[in-house]
Motif scaffolding. Structure first.
Motif, short mmCIF file in Angstrom:
data_model
loop_
_atom_site.label_atom_id
_atom_site.label_comp_id
_atom_site.label_asym_id
_atom_site.label_seq_id
_atom_site.Cartn_x
_atom_site.Cartn_y
_atom_site.Cartn_z
N ALA A 120 0.72 -1.44 0.08
CA ALA A 120 0.15 0.00 -0.02
C ALA A 120 0.87 1.25 0.18
N SER A 121 2.09 1.08 0.37
CA SER A 121 3.01 2.20 0.60
C SER A 121 3.23 2.95 -1.02
N CYS A 122 2.88 2.05 -2.04
CA CYS A 122 2.98 2.67 -3.35
C CYS A 122 2.03 4.10 -3.56
N SER A 123 1.13 3.91 -2.72
CA SER A 123 0.07 5.24 -3.07
C SER A 123 -0.13 5.89 -1.55
N ALA A 124 0.66 5.74 -0.69
CA ALA A 124 0.42 6.25 0.74
C ALA A 124 0.28 7.60 0.61
N ALA A 125 -1.12 7.99 1.22
CA ALA A 125 -1.64 9.61 1.24
C ALA A 125 -1.64 10.02 0.00
N ALA A 126 -2.17 9.27 -0.87
CA ALA A 126 -2.24 9.85 -2.23
C ALA A 126 -3.68 10.88 -2.37
N GLY A 127 -4.44 10.53 -1.64
CA GLY A 127 -5.83 11.23 -1.60
C GLY A 127 -6.25 11.40 -3.05
N ALA A 128 -6.35 10.18 -3.88
CA ALA A 128 -6.65 10.24 -5.06
C ALA A 128 -8.58 9.95 -5.30
N VAL A 129 -9.31 10.65 -6.18
CA VAL A 129 -10.56 10.35 -6.33
C VAL A 129 -10.66 9.36 -7.50
N LEU A 130 -11.13 8.10 -7.33
CA LEU A 130 -11.25 7.24 -8.59
C LEU A 130 -12.52 6.20 -8.66
N THR A 131 -12.69 6.10 -9.78
CA THR A 131 -13.87 5.16 -10.11
C THR A 131 -13.16 3.96 -10.80
N VAL A 132 -13.83 2.76 -10.35
CA VAL A 132 -13.63 1.39 -10.85
C VAL A 132 -14.73 1.15 -11.44
N SER A 133 -14.78 0.85 -13.04
CA SER A 133 -16.16 0.34 -13.55
C SER A 133 -15.71 -0.66 -14.52
N PRO A 134 -16.73 -1.48 -14.83
CA PRO A 134 -16.66 -2.60 -16.08
C PRO A 134 -16.56 -1.97 -17.10
N HIS A 135 -15.69 -2.43 -17.98
CA HIS A 135 -15.61 -2.10 -19.43
C HIS A 135 -15.37 -3.47 -20.36
N LYS A 136 -16.59 -3.61 -20.97
CA LYS A 136 -16.39 -5.03 -21.88
C LYS A 136 -15.99 -5.98 -20.84
N LYS A 137 -15.11 -7.00 -21.08
CA LYS A 137 -14.34 -8.14 -20.23
C LYS A 137 -13.44 -7.29 -19.20
N ALA A 138 -13.10 -6.26 -19.25
CA ALA A 138 -12.25 -5.40 -18.44
C ALA A 138 -12.73 -4.74 -17.24
N VAL A 139 -11.70 -4.21 -16.53
CA VAL A 139 -12.20 -3.26 -15.33
C VAL A 139 -11.37 -2.00 -15.80
N LEU A 140 -11.94 -0.83 -15.78
CA LEU A 140 -11.54 0.41 -15.89
C LEU A 140 -11.29 1.29 -14.64
N VAL A 141 -10.07 1.80 -14.61
CA VAL A 141 -9.86 2.84 -13.49
C VAL A 141 -9.80 4.26 -13.79
N VAL B 69 -12.64 5.84 -3.46
CA VAL B 69 -12.82 4.59 -4.51
C VAL B 69 -14.34 4.47 -4.60
N THR B 70 -14.92 4.63 -5.86
CA THR B 70 -16.29 4.05 -6.05
C THR B 70 -16.55 3.31 -7.29
N GLU B 71 -17.16 2.51 -7.11
CA GLU B 71 -17.68 1.44 -8.11
C GLU B 71 -18.74 2.19 -9.00
N GLY B 72 -18.19 2.31 -10.36
CA GLY B 72 -19.15 2.84 -11.35
C GLY B 72 -19.82 1.56 -12.13
N GLU B 73 -20.89 2.17 -12.79
CA GLU B 73 -21.79 1.16 -13.64
C GLU B 73 -21.02 1.10 -15.13
N ALA B 74 -21.42 0.45 -15.64
CA ALA B 74 -20.75 -0.15 -17.20
C ALA B 74 -20.84 1.38 -17.86
N ALA B 75 -19.88 1.62 -18.56
CA ALA B 75 -19.85 2.94 -19.54
C ALA B 75 -20.89 2.58 -20.42
#
Length: 103
Positions: free
Chosen positions: A4-25, A72-78
């Motif tokens: 987890a130290s790779c992003s320690a205190a990053a404070g990023a606002v991210l969305t993780v959503s499905p895209h076809k057979k993949a996951v898009l961040v 980190v929020t989980e989005g719907e399929a685009a």
């Protein structure tokens, strides 16, 4: 296992959503670029985000959520673009295609 130290205190606002057979961040991914690289993600310029195999969804979410400053929020399929219309044979009148069902 990615630390987890790779992003320690990053404070990023991210969305993780499905895209076809993949996951898009998407979102503020520059703040967690090293973590996304460590997770073996690949940048997709056209989609404006990082792609991962769909089977990696849980691992990606867990790794991003290890840093409590990330949102980190989980989005719907685009929304998919409308399907392209099948090419029909053009009528002999200047290439006009009559797509009206009546004759």
């Amino acid at each position: 296992v990615v630390e987890a130290s790779c992003s320690a205190a990053a404070g990023a606002v991210l969305t993780v959503s499905p895209h076809k057979k993949a996951v898009l961040v998407t979102g503020e991914t520059q703040k967690v670029t090293e973590l996304l690289k460590a997770l073996k993600g690949s940048w997709n310029k056209g989609l404006g985000g990082w792609c991962f195999p769909g089977s990696q969804r849980a691992a990606v979410l867990a790794a991003l959520r290890k840093d409590p400053t990330n949102t980190v929020t989980e989005g719907e399929a685009a929304a998919q673009p409308p399907a392209k219309r099948q090419k029909g044979s053009a009528a002999s009148e200047g290439g006009f295609i009559n797509d009206d069902d009546s004759e």
